[in-house]
Scaffold this motif. Structure first.
Motif, PDB file in Angstrom:
ATOM      1  N   PRO A   8       0.827  -1.209   0.000  1.00 51.70           N
ATOM      2  CA  PRO A   8       0.000   0.000   0.000  1.00 51.70           C
ATOM      3  C   PRO A   8       0.860   1.257   0.000  1.00 51.70           C
ATOM      4  O   PRO A   8       2.021   1.221   0.393  1.00 51.70           O
ATOM      5  N   ASN A  68      -1.613   3.246  -3.966  1.00 53.95           N
ATOM      6  CA  ASN A  68      -3.026   3.234  -3.596  1.00 53.95           C
ATOM      7  C   ASN A  68      -3.150   2.336  -2.370  1.00 53.95           C
ATOM      8  O   ASN A  68      -2.156   2.042  -1.719  1.00 53.95           O
ATOM      9  N   ASP A  69      -4.345   1.900  -2.027  1.00 55.18           N
ATOM     10  CA  ASP A  69      -4.501   1.181  -0.760  1.00 55.18           C
ATOM     11  C   ASP A  69      -4.508  -0.330  -0.899  1.00 55.18           C
ATOM     12  O   ASP A  69      -4.722  -1.033   0.094  1.00 55.18           O
ATOM     13  N   HIS A 108      -2.384   7.496  -1.974  1.00 54.88           N
ATOM     14  CA  HIS A 108      -2.983   7.033  -0.727  1.00 54.88           C
ATOM     15  C   HIS A 108      -2.266   7.560   0.510  1.00 54.88           C
ATOM     16  O   HIS A 108      -2.856   8.281   1.315  1.00 54.88           O
ATOM     17  N   ASP A 109      -0.953   7.236   0.687  1.00 53.81           N
ATOM     18  CA  ASP A 109      -0.280   7.562   1.942  1.00 53.81           C
ATOM     19  C   ASP A 109       1.228   7.505   1.724  1.00 53.81           C
ATOM     20  O   ASP A 109       1.767   6.469   1.338  1.00 53.81           O
TER      21      ASP A 109
END
Length: 285
Positions: free
Chosen positions: A150, A153-154, A183-184
């Protein structure tokens, strides 16, 4: 579309975004990875896989993540077992519908017609955690080991295919793209750090990113990892300092700058949001 054919591996490259798809042949199994983009390209990959799947070989499609450009060919393989992360399999009905709509919007934009139904993948083998393994075919001639990835994206998934030593990375470690982070950013760093563990645990012979060129050179694999870490650290520091000139300079000299600038701006927006959330949570300024 064929960019490389070497032993059991055939790599395909789309005319769009240098997107990579693959067919890997085992003794009694055929693995298809991210078949995409254009209708004729998906059909070429499907025909190639069908010709490889002789004498009862079972077909499997691996999706590295759920970005619509990577799942767009799903409907062309109704007879294949589907492999993806549990996070991809477990998306909400609303999220699945949104990704299907993205495919339809893309096709409508260019008057494209496909000979198969647009559907979100129904996953046969949902992969959880790091180190899970899956043997393909009755004899297990291809063994897949998975690592969650991840960040981009997740629901990303790295896959090592043995005994060939192929590492399918999804949208990581491109030689064209800096990190695209939807995402992160912290999870992105955690995911790219996993390269070290995979290189130690497996005899990786070729790293295959979702866009751009594959590499067999371990030094080049590490160079890409180091460059990605450096981009994230520099972007985070420049956003924290409010240094727009420093942010802009991070992609100086990139290929295809008119398009990549858009994704760079998207990264900036994500880092700014993460900084706000950190400050709201009482983190350091």
């Amino acid at each position: 579309m064929i960019k490389m054919r070497k032993g059991a591996l055939t790599l395909f490259e789309s005319a769009l975004y240098k997107t990579a798809s693959a067919v890997v042949q085992g003794e009694d199994a055929v693995l298809i990875v991210d078949p995409c983009w254009l209708p004729g390209e998906v059909e070429e990959i499907r025909r190639y896989a069908d010709e490889a799947a002789v004498n009862g070989k079972r077909k499997y499609v691996l999706f590295t993540h759920s970005d619509y450009d990577h799942i767009i060919g799903y409907g062309a393989f109704p007879d294949a077992e589907i492999i993806a992360s549990a996070a991809l399999a477990g998306k909400s009905a609303e999220a699945k519908a949104e990704l299907e709509e993205q495919i339809r919007a893309f096709d409508d934009s260019y008057y494209l017609e496909r000979g198969y139904e647009i559907r979100y993948p129904a996953v046969t083998h949902a992969i959880e955690g790091d180190g899970q393994r899956l043997r393909l075919g009755a004899s297990g001639s291809l063994e897949l080991t998975f690592y969650q990835s991840p960040g981009h994206n997740d629901d990303g998934l790295y896959t090592v295919v043995e005994p060939l030593g192929l590492l399918f990375a999804g949208d990581y470690w491109s030689d064209i793209e800096f990190p695209y982070i939807y995402h992160d950013s912290r999870l992105y760093e955690t995911s790219i750090a996993k390269l070290d563990a995979m290189l130690e645990a497996h005899a990786v012979t070729r790293l295959i990113p979702g866009h751009g060129s594959s590499t067999t050179d371990r030094a080049e694999m590490k160079r890409r990892q180091t460059a990605d870490f450096a981009y994230i650290a520099a972007m985070r520091a420049a956003v924290r300092a409010g240094d727009q000139a420093g942010i802009d300079a991070l992609i100086a000299g990139c290929r295809f700058p008119r398009n990549l600038r858009k994704f760079h701006r998207g990264n900036q927006t994500l880092f700014e949001r993460e900084l706000r959330e950190e400050r709201e949570a009482g983190g350091r300024p």
